[in-house]
Design a protein around this motif. Structure first.
Motif: not given
Length: 802
Positions: A298, A346-347, A350-353, A355-356, A380-381, A389
């Motif tokens: 990341k 991911c959105g 809500k899996n931001s990790e 997605a990044e 997602a993020v 952000y």
């Protein structure tokens, strides 16, 4: 099971005619080879039958065109007449002579004329070929006659002279996908298995879409297993399976297949079609990243100077082999589509990790994110607590000359609204050119409702109307909350405000009915709350009675009971409470608290105790509000001893009373001039870490003054003012005391008190009240102390009651 279906006129046509019109003396698929003629031959060299056959072919083509033109212009009778003319001529007809007609019927669609044409072909004993068969099935499917199409396919299979045609079954399955007709698809699959038609990649693609529409994840896994047994996964098939898994929420499987797709790209194993139309493996110009990674770590978004871009670039004019009409799409675009699918998933989760991580991997592969990519990535993020952000990502898009989608702006606006950044939220919504969902506007309305700014909500409604955006039920729930109550909080209603309140509620209800909505439990509660706040008891009861024919709940009754209690309608409170229990709605803790308060008004402590007993049997433990209500009743009867016993009992049961509970006792002790009780309560508050408020200071200070203890009153006010401060302020109090004395407490600046009052607007009410108290003490000549340890009054209370 199919035999029972086939007792219909269509079966009689298809079954009998097909058995009697088996191709005789014709070429493959029933096409009369001898009827074909090359029109490029010089007409002057044609002799005898060759010239006649050429004339016949030209006439047949002209008749086909005329029939199609008649259908296109709506002259169905003329088309039928021309069709009869076609078959009545002295022509040697084949299925090829009806392709143009059936093709038009398939595309129109015109299932009726397609079947009329088929009937005419049966009368002329013209055998179907593969194309005419497919056109007829297409016409039936496109016309919405899946049952007739299935019957037609079933009847053709009874004739051994016609081999099973997989494209026909595939088209029927595709029609089942479009109409989401799983039952017909199952019957078609049974027929395919019975006739051993087999399956190809198009079949699996249709079954895959059907499984997604049916939300059947196990079927997708099963299809993947069968597919791998017969075919090699390539970039196109991987895209289909990735899309399926993301739509069904299986992010793990989608991610694994995406990495397999990337591995194929890295090995150059993407099957493509060259400009010569031949299939071959495409070698890609892919430098390995200098970091040796493929995007698993990341890092912040932006240009990564430590990683060489992996440029996925096909040599020459090579493109991915897509279906007809789509074979010019480069491999990089297909890769980007699949990355976008997983990022959008991911959105949803809500899996931001992840997605990044995927966004970084795209950068490493040289796949430039698109507006669609950012749309999923922001979902997602960006969260309500980190709306900044989302705003940063919008700026990144602007730097990359990417225009955000309306949905992207709506998402970031919704996060801003939840964080009460209403100016930003409204600015983003003003940039939306088209919107089909009300949720971002609802979030902004909810923020204005929480901030008590209904006047700004009017602009939001005007914007929704400008976009022709239809409100949903949540919108109306918020409108009742925003505009139902006319007066400001804590203001009593009057005749004018009550009339205005009725007009507003009626207008919202009429608009709600026009859009096909009925009251929800939340909207009903908001209406009742608004009427109760305006003191419109009769109107509130009328709304309650009209709602009792539908579903009600306990919170709705609690709103009515509380409003009636505020209006001092004690008899009506008791009546509604009894009706509520008779209708089977269980009382909750709030209900019992309201009824205990009602007992306090009529000063019936015995009834209140009975309610507490009923409350405990119902599974609800008494809370701070319950103890406060009981103590208030005891104090109204001057029973201080029992009230203090309840205070001790709450401490034993580890029920944390708030400052309102203690102020209830202080108020009565102040009225009776009982300094010993006041001092005991003050020390109890200190021991239980309950900070006083300005009301506490008033009762303690005034009681001492009325008893003539002026010096003690000043010292007590000083100590209580320090205790009002938050823990954060107390920690830095010794460091800031000089600044506070010079700027506020002992300042000779005439604007000093104005500066203190400004602290109220910054949500520092207790700090402002404390500074005003200390300034007043200083003006009266008292020595200001900044530590409780310096107070003999505080030490005395601790020794006496500690």
């Amino acid at each position: 099971m199919y035999r029972a279906v086939w007792r219909s006129p269509l079966r009689l046509i298809v079954g009998s005619k097909l058995r009697s019109t088996v191709s005789r003396g014709r070429g493959r698929n029933g096409i009369d080879i001898g009827a074909r003629c090359s029109c490029s031959r010089n007409v002057t060299t044609l002799m005898g039958n060759d010239f006649i056959r050429c004339q016949d072919e030209s006439t047949r083509k002209i008749l086909q065109v005329q029939i199609v033109d008649a259908l296109r212009s709506g002259e169905r009778h003329g088309a039928s007449a021309l069709l009869l003319k076609l078959i009545q001529g002295n022509y040697s007809l084949s299925a090829d002579d009806f392709h143009g007609i059936l093709k038009y019927c398939a595309r129109s669609p015109d299932a009726v004329f397609a079947m009329e044409t088929y009937s005419v072909m049966c009368k002329k004993e013209i055998s179907l070929d593969s194309r005419s068969l497919l056109f007829i099935v297409q016409a039936l499917c496109n016309g919405g006659h899946l049952d007739k199409a299935l019957e037609f396919i079933h009847a053709l299979g009874e004739n051994d002279s016609i081999s099973p045609l997989l494209p026909v079954y595939n088209y029927f399955l595709g029609a089942c996908v479009k109409t989401r007709s799983g039952n017909y698809a199952s019957k078609c699959l049974e027929l395919m298995d019975e006739r051993r038609v087999g399956k190809n990649e198009i079949t699996y693609a249709a079954l895959l879409k059907l499984a997604v529409f049916q939300r059947n994840l196990s079927s997708v896994n099963e299809i993947l297993k069968h597919y791998v047994d017969h075919y090699s996964l390539n970039i196109l098939s991987l895209r289909k399976f990735i899309w399926s898994f993301t739509r069904l929420g299986d992010l793990k499987s989608a991610y694994e297949l995406l990495q397999h797709m990337v591995a194929l790209a890295l090995r150059g194993e993407l099957f493509v079609k060259s400009n010569r139309g031949k299939m071959h493996s495409m070698r890609l110009d892919i430098p390995i990243p200098s970091s040796g990674q493929t995007g698993s770590e990341k890092v912040p978004l932006g240009v990564n100077d430590h990683t060489a871009p992996l440029m996925v670039e096909a040599h020459g004019n090579n493109t991915v082999a897509l279906p007809k009409g789509h074979n010019k799409i480069p491999a990089t675009r297909v890769l980007r589509w699949s990355f976008n699918d997983v990022i959008h998933a991911c959105g949803q989760s809500k899996n931001s990790e992840l997605a990044e991580q995927l966004m970084l991997q795209m950068q490493n592969l040289g796949l430039q994110p698109s507006s669609h990519t950012y749309d999923g990535f922001i979902r997602a993020v960006a969260f309500p607590e980190g709306y900044e952000y989302g705003m940063t990502l919008l700026k990144v898009m602007q730097q990359q000359n990417l225009k955000p989608y309306n949905s992207t702006l709506a998402t970031v606006s919704a996060y801003c609204s939840k964080a009460f950044q209403v100016d930003l939220a409204e600015h983003l919504l003003d940039q939306i050119s088209e919107c089909s969902y009300a949720y971002p506007y609802n979030n902004l309305l909810a923020a204005y409702d929480s901030l008590d700014q209904p006047e700004r909500a009017v602009r939001v409604l005007a914007r929704m109307k400008q976009l022709k955006l239809r409100p949903d039920m949540r919108t109306y729930e918020l409108l009742f909350s925003l505009f139902g109550n006319v007066n400001a909080p804590y203001e009593e209603g009057n005749m004018l405000s009550q009339v205005d309140c009725c007009k507003r509620i009626n207008a919202i209800e009429m608009d709600m009915v026009r859009n096909g909505f009925q009251h929800s439990p939340i909207s009903r509660r908001n209406v009742l709350r608004a009427l109760g706040a305006e003191g419109m008891v009769n109107e509130m009861i009328r709304h309650l009675q009209s709602a009792e024919n539908m579903y009600l709940d306990t919170p709705t009754y609690n709103i009515v009971l509380h409003s009636l209690l505020q209006a001092n309608e004690i008899n009506m409170v008791t009546k509604i409470f009894k009706r509520m229990r008779a209708c089977g709605y269980p009382a909750d803790a709030a209900t019992y608290t309201i009824m205990i308060d009602c007992c306090g008004i009529i000063r019936s402590y015995e009834s209140a105790c009975a309610l507490v007993s009923l409350m405990i049997r119902g599974g609800f433990s008494p809370n701070a509000i319950t103890f406060t209500a009981l103590m208030k009743m005891l104090l109204n009867n001057d029973n201080f001893e029992e009230a203090l016993n309840l205070l001790d009992q709450a401490a034993l049961e580890e029920i944390h009373l708030d400052v309102l509970s203690y102020n209830t006792i202080l108020r009565k002790a102040f009225e009776k001039g009982m300094i010993d009780v006041i001092e005991y309560i003050v020390e109890q508050m200190h021991r239980e870490n309950v900070n006083p408020d300005p009301t506490t200071c008033h009762f303690v200070f005034t009681c001492y003054v009325e008893k003539g203890y002026h010096t003690t009153a000043m010292e007590a006010l000083n100590v209580l003012s320090l205790r009002m401060l938050s823990d954060e302020v107390k920690e830095s109090l010794q460091e800031k005391k000089t600044e506070l004395e010079e700027n506020f407490v002992m300042s000779e600046d005439p604007e000093a008190e104005t500066k203190i009052i400004e602290l109220f607007s910054n949500s520092q009410e207790h700090l402002a009240a404390a500074l005003l108290n200390l300034r007043w003490c200083s003006m009266l000549g008292a020595r200001i102390i900044w530590s409780e340890e310096q107070s003999s009054w505080a030490r005395g209370l601790s020794n006496k009651y500690g």
